[in-house]
Enzyme design. Structure first.
Site, PDB file in Angstrom:
ATOM      1  CG  HIS A 149       7.626   4.097  -8.036  1.00  0.00           C
ATOM      2  ND1 HIS A 149       6.643   4.923  -7.537  1.00  0.00           N
ATOM      3  CD2 HIS A 149       8.704   4.290  -7.245  1.00  0.00           C
ATOM      4  CE1 HIS A 149       7.118   5.593  -6.504  1.00  0.00           C
ATOM      5  NE2 HIS A 149       8.361   5.236  -6.286  1.00  0.00           N
ATOM      6  CG  HIS A 195       9.131   6.902 -10.775  1.00  0.00           C
ATOM      7  ND1 HIS A 195       7.925   7.450 -10.477  1.00  0.00           N
ATOM      8  CD2 HIS A 195       9.793   6.804  -9.598  1.00  0.00           C
ATOM      9  CE1 HIS A 195       7.850   7.677  -9.169  1.00  0.00           C
ATOM     10  NE2 HIS A 195       8.973   7.288  -8.615  1.00  0.00           N
ATOM     11  CG  HIS A 209      11.570   3.511  -2.544  1.00  0.00           C
ATOM     12  ND1 HIS A 209      12.593   4.321  -2.957  1.00  0.00           N
ATOM     13  CD2 HIS A 209      10.517   3.832  -3.344  1.00  0.00           C
ATOM     14  CE1 HIS A 209      12.179   5.093  -3.937  1.00  0.00           C
ATOM     15  NE2 HIS A 209      10.921   4.815  -4.218  1.00  0.00           N
ATOM     16  CG  HIS A 241      10.412  12.866  -4.493  1.00  0.00           C
ATOM     17  ND1 HIS A 241      11.487  12.589  -3.686  1.00  0.00           N
ATOM     18  CD2 HIS A 241       9.656  11.744  -4.485  1.00  0.00           C
ATOM     19  CE1 HIS A 241      11.367  11.368  -3.211  1.00  0.00           C
ATOM     20  NE2 HIS A 241      10.261  10.838  -3.663  1.00  0.00           N
ATOM     21  CE1 TYR A 250      11.123   6.773  -0.919  1.00  0.00           C
ATOM     22  CE2 TYR A 250      11.015   9.071  -0.274  1.00  0.00           C
ATOM     23  CZ  TYR A 250      11.119   8.109  -1.249  1.00  0.00           C
ATOM     24  OH  TYR A 250      11.215   8.478  -2.561  1.00  0.00           O
ATOM     25  CD  GLU A 260       8.039   7.027  -2.761  1.00  0.00           C
ATOM     26  OE1 GLU A 260       8.390   6.174  -3.585  1.00  0.00           O
ATOM     27  OE2 GLU A 260       8.157   8.243  -2.967  1.00  0.00           O
TER      28      GLU A 260
HETATM   29 FE   FE2 Z   1       9.703   6.296  -5.106  1.00  0.00          FE
END
Ligand code: FE2
Length: 302
Positions: A149, A195, A209, A241, A250, A260
């Site tokens: 993503h 995502h 990112h 997260h 990251y 990431e």
């Molecule tokens: Fe991400």
């Protein structure tokens, strides 16, 4: 869903030699082609010719992102839908990118360029199609199996979110609020991950990112070791997260683009009910253990 996945990203890399070396040997992508100004790379478990194109440039950032559509006719269909929506489109001729067919190109309200394409050479994942082993020999670095993503930035988060949902049938897995009314960021999917594309308030045409998938938390911790061994500038992590439930770390490429590597995260379907993070809990959404995203994480874009 005619959009199958985030197909590729084209990144601008001013620190050319060091960046090419990093993407191949530290992140661990595989070079598949190059010309004078570009290097084409793929993650090992992808079948298509490339998912990352590095472009020799004067500044870091995202030249474009691209979605692969299921059928060639989808290009005409989306071109029409975009024009009906009021978006200007152009055609990119077949062969403009090595091993890739014709593309439709347009600009998001947050100013990034997006391309849609269908034709791309398939070169395989290094394993036979009959009785394959779980992974091929000779992988290097973090060796993510695939591009996952990206998080882009701009002023008009609502505009890009609305376009992706109305024209391309993306669904919203999560959103984070700046206050009761205004959205800070949205996490959108068209596959079954939390995502495929996320959008956050920030500089227009920016990228926060590029996220690559890893299989599990141990691989994220091993990526942290690789970051340490290679003196890669670490930004944040390893952390979990709250948003997406992913486990993640990251760091920056030698040109200043944030990367990431990410594992886990829940599965989504089109009827997934959107999760909201209120303004006072956004730190927890980004970094669940320490509840603090950190200043660099929230202010540095390329
Ligand atoms: Fe991400």
């Amino acid at each position: 869903m005619p959009i199958m996945r985030l197909g590729h990203v084209q990144l601008r890399v001013p620190n050319w030699e060091a960046s090419v070396d990093y993407y191949k040997n530290v992140l661990g992508l595989i070079e598949t082609a190059r010309d004078e100004k570009h290097v084409y790379l793929k993650a090992w478990d992808e079948y298509d010719h490339h998912s990352v194109i590095l472009e020799k440039a004067d500044s870091a950032g995202l030249e474009h992102l691209a979605f692969k559509v299921r059928y060639k006719e989808d290009l005409d269909m989306y071109e029409q839908k975009l024009q009906d929506y009021g978006v200007v489109t152009e055609r990119i001729a077949a062969g403009t990118r090595i091993a890739e067919g014709e593309a439709v190109r347009f600009q998001l309200p947050t100013k990034q360029y997006v391309e849609l394409y269908h034709e791309i050479e398939q070169i395989g994942n290094g394993l036979p199609r009959e009785n394959p082993a779980p992974w091929p020999d000779g992988l290097k670095g973090m060796a993510p199996p695939r591009l996952d993503h990206l998080l882009i930035s701009g002023e008009d988060v609502e505009g890009t979110t609305k376009l992706m949902m109305e024209v391309f049938d993306f669904c919203m897995a999560e959103r984070a609020m700046m206050d009761e009314e205004n959205v800070l960021a949205t996490w959108l999917f068209v596959t079954n991950t939390p995502h495929d594309l996320a959008i956050i308030k920030g500089p227009d045409a920016g990228v926060h990112h590029i996220g690559f998938y890893l299989d599990n938390w141990n691989d994220v911790l091993k990526a942290a070791d690789i970051i340490g061994k290679n003196n890669v500038p670490l930004d944040k992590g390893p952390v979990r997260h709250g948003i997406t439930r992913g486990t993640t770390i990251y760091f920056f490429d030698p040109s200043g683009n944030r990367n990431e590597v990410y594992a886990n995260g829940y599965i989504t379907y089109p009827d997934f009910p959107t999760i909201t993070w209120t303004a006072e809990k956004v730190g927890e959404g980004i970094s669940f253990f320490d509840k603090d995203a950190g200043e660099r994480f929230t202010t540095v874009f390329s």
